[in-house]
Design a protein around this motif. Structure first.
Motif, mmCIF file in Angstrom:
data_model
loop_
_atom_site.group_PDB
_atom_site.id
_atom_site.type_symbol
_atom_site.label_atom_id
_atom_site.label_comp_id
_atom_site.label_asym_id
_atom_site.label_seq_id
_atom_site.Cartn_x
_atom_site.Cartn_y
_atom_site.Cartn_z
ATOM 1 N N GLU A 140 0.933 -1.231 0.099
ATOM 2 C CA GLU A 140 0.179 -0.359 0.305
ATOM 3 C C GLU A 140 0.354 0.573 -0.088
ATOM 4 O O GLU A 140 0.469 2.284 -0.044
ATOM 5 N N THR A 141 2.493 1.467 0.559
ATOM 6 C CA THR A 141 3.335 2.256 0.303
ATOM 7 C C THR A 141 3.266 2.930 -1.219
ATOM 8 O O THR A 141 4.077 4.110 -1.497
ATOM 9 N N THR A 142 2.901 2.030 -2.164
ATOM 10 C CA THR A 142 3.473 1.859 -3.375
ATOM 11 C C THR A 142 2.564 3.195 -4.475
ATOM 12 O O THR A 142 2.408 3.432 -5.190
ATOM 13 N N ILE A 143 0.949 3.289 -3.226
ATOM 14 C CA ILE A 143 0.118 4.371 -4.234
ATOM 15 C C ILE A 143 0.133 5.208 -3.863
ATOM 16 O O ILE A 143 0.322 5.910 -2.417
ATOM 17 N N ASP A 144 0.339 6.515 -5.004
ATOM 18 C CA ASP A 144 0.484 7.966 -4.893
ATOM 19 C C ASP A 144 -1.126 8.567 -4.999
ATOM 20 O O ASP A 144 -1.702 8.625 -5.936
ATOM 21 N N ALA A 145 -1.849 8.070 -3.465
ATOM 22 C CA ALA A 145 -3.119 8.362 -4.368
ATOM 23 C C ALA A 145 -3.253 9.838 -4.534
ATOM 24 O O ALA A 145 -4.094 10.170 -5.606
ATOM 25 N N GLN A 146 -2.678 11.092 -4.556
ATOM 26 C CA GLN A 146 -2.888 12.199 -4.006
ATOM 27 C C GLN A 146 -2.881 12.111 -6.170
ATOM 28 O O GLN A 146 -3.219 13.172 -6.814
ATOM 29 N N SER A 147 -1.065 11.690 -6.409
ATOM 30 C CA SER A 147 -0.817 11.863 -8.722
ATOM 31 C C SER A 147 -2.107 11.407 -8.775
ATOM 32 O O SER A 147 -2.398 12.081 -9.705
ATOM 33 N N LEU A 148 -3.090 10.519 -7.988
ATOM 34 C CA LEU A 148 -4.188 10.186 -9.449
ATOM 35 C C LEU A 148 -5.245 11.092 -8.889
ATOM 36 O O LEU A 148 -5.938 10.822 -10.223
ATOM 37 N N PHE A 149 -5.173 11.220 -8.157
ATOM 38 C CA PHE A 149 -6.021 12.750 -8.299
ATOM 39 C C PHE A 149 -5.899 13.522 -8.777
ATOM 40 O O PHE A 149 -7.212 13.811 -9.377
ATOM 41 N N GLU A 150 -4.624 14.070 -9.102
ATOM 42 C CA GLU A 150 -4.676 14.854 -9.396
ATOM 43 C C GLU A 150 -5.198 14.894 -11.279
ATOM 44 O O GLU A 150 -5.135 15.495 -12.142
ATOM 45 N N TYR A 151 -4.730 13.308 -12.219
ATOM 46 C CA TYR A 151 -4.647 12.765 -13.616
ATOM 47 C C TYR A 151 -6.155 13.430 -13.529
ATOM 48 O O TYR A 151 -6.530 13.245 -14.216
#
Length: 221
Positions: A140-151
């Motif tokens: 789960e530490t590999t998930i960059d939720a912020q980057s995905l949200f921005e995309y």
């Protein structure tokens, strides 16, 4: 893990019912999108962060979900080996191949794009629209939720119909991407919550026929 479509849909609805602060009863089973909530004027589509090449595995899961090991074809046992996941002696999932690089952001972006196209083409649009994505991370530490949200925000900003909420399920954390308020909030599952949600979803999956119009709370009564 990659689970059967209907089981995913029920798990998504149950998790939001119990964990999403903005939820109001009740989810009703539908098609395109998978759930409708008339109280919230909200439609929810449920999907997995999978690429087209994952389709064969997904079809295999759909066909044999819940079967005992001896009921699986020998070819599948040879192909997937230790990646076959069993619970209480029955088949429930295929684990990711540890030898292959798992680019969850790329898979999530691909699936978001496809669902956004369908939202603007053939989904029953409500005032608010949501997408629930299972990311199936091995770490789960590999998930960059912020980057995905921005995309996702950039990708849909010029679309006529947009997803107002996107829920990123990372097993022990569900990220709530609120495109209305422009906020990203994690829902960290309380202790034992994941087991509870899995058990509840599996129970409801086989409780009755999930035809269009069946209400989630009605099934639980």
């Amino acid at each position: 893990m990659a689970y059967e479509k209907l089981l995913n849909e029920i798990y998504a609805a149950v998790s939001l019912k119990y964990l999403w602060a903005e939820y109001k009863p009740v989810f009703i089973k539908s098609e395109s999108p998978d759930w409708i909530n008339e109280t919230m004027d909200f439609g929810l589509e449920v999907s997995q962060a999978l690429m087209p090449d994952d389709g064969k595995t997904e079809s295999f899961i759909e066909q044999y979900l819940g079967c005992r090991k001896e009921e699986l074809p020998e070819s599948a046992i040879e192909r997937y080996g230790d990646r076959l996941y069993f619970y209480n002696g029955r088949f429930w999932a295929v684990l990711p191949d540890p030898e292959l690089e798992q680019d969850y952001l790329k898979k999530a972006e691909y699936r978001f794009d496809r669902k956004l196209e369908k939202l603007n083409a053939n989904y029953k649009n409500k005032r608010y629209n949501g997408l629930y994505l299972f990311l199936h991370p091995t770490d789960e530490t590999t998930i960059d939720a912020q980057s995905l949200f921005e995309y996702m925000k950039q990708r849909q900003k010029n679309e006529k119909v947009q997803f107002d909420w996107v829920f990123l399920n990372c097993s022990k954390v569900i990220y709530v991407c609120n495109c209305i308020a422009d906020t990203l909030e994690p829902i960290v599952l309380p202790e034992n919550a994941e087991n509870f949600l899995n058990t509840e979803a599996e129970y409801l999956r086989y409780l009755k026929e999930w035809g269009e119009g069946v209400a989630l709370d009605e099934a639980e009564e």
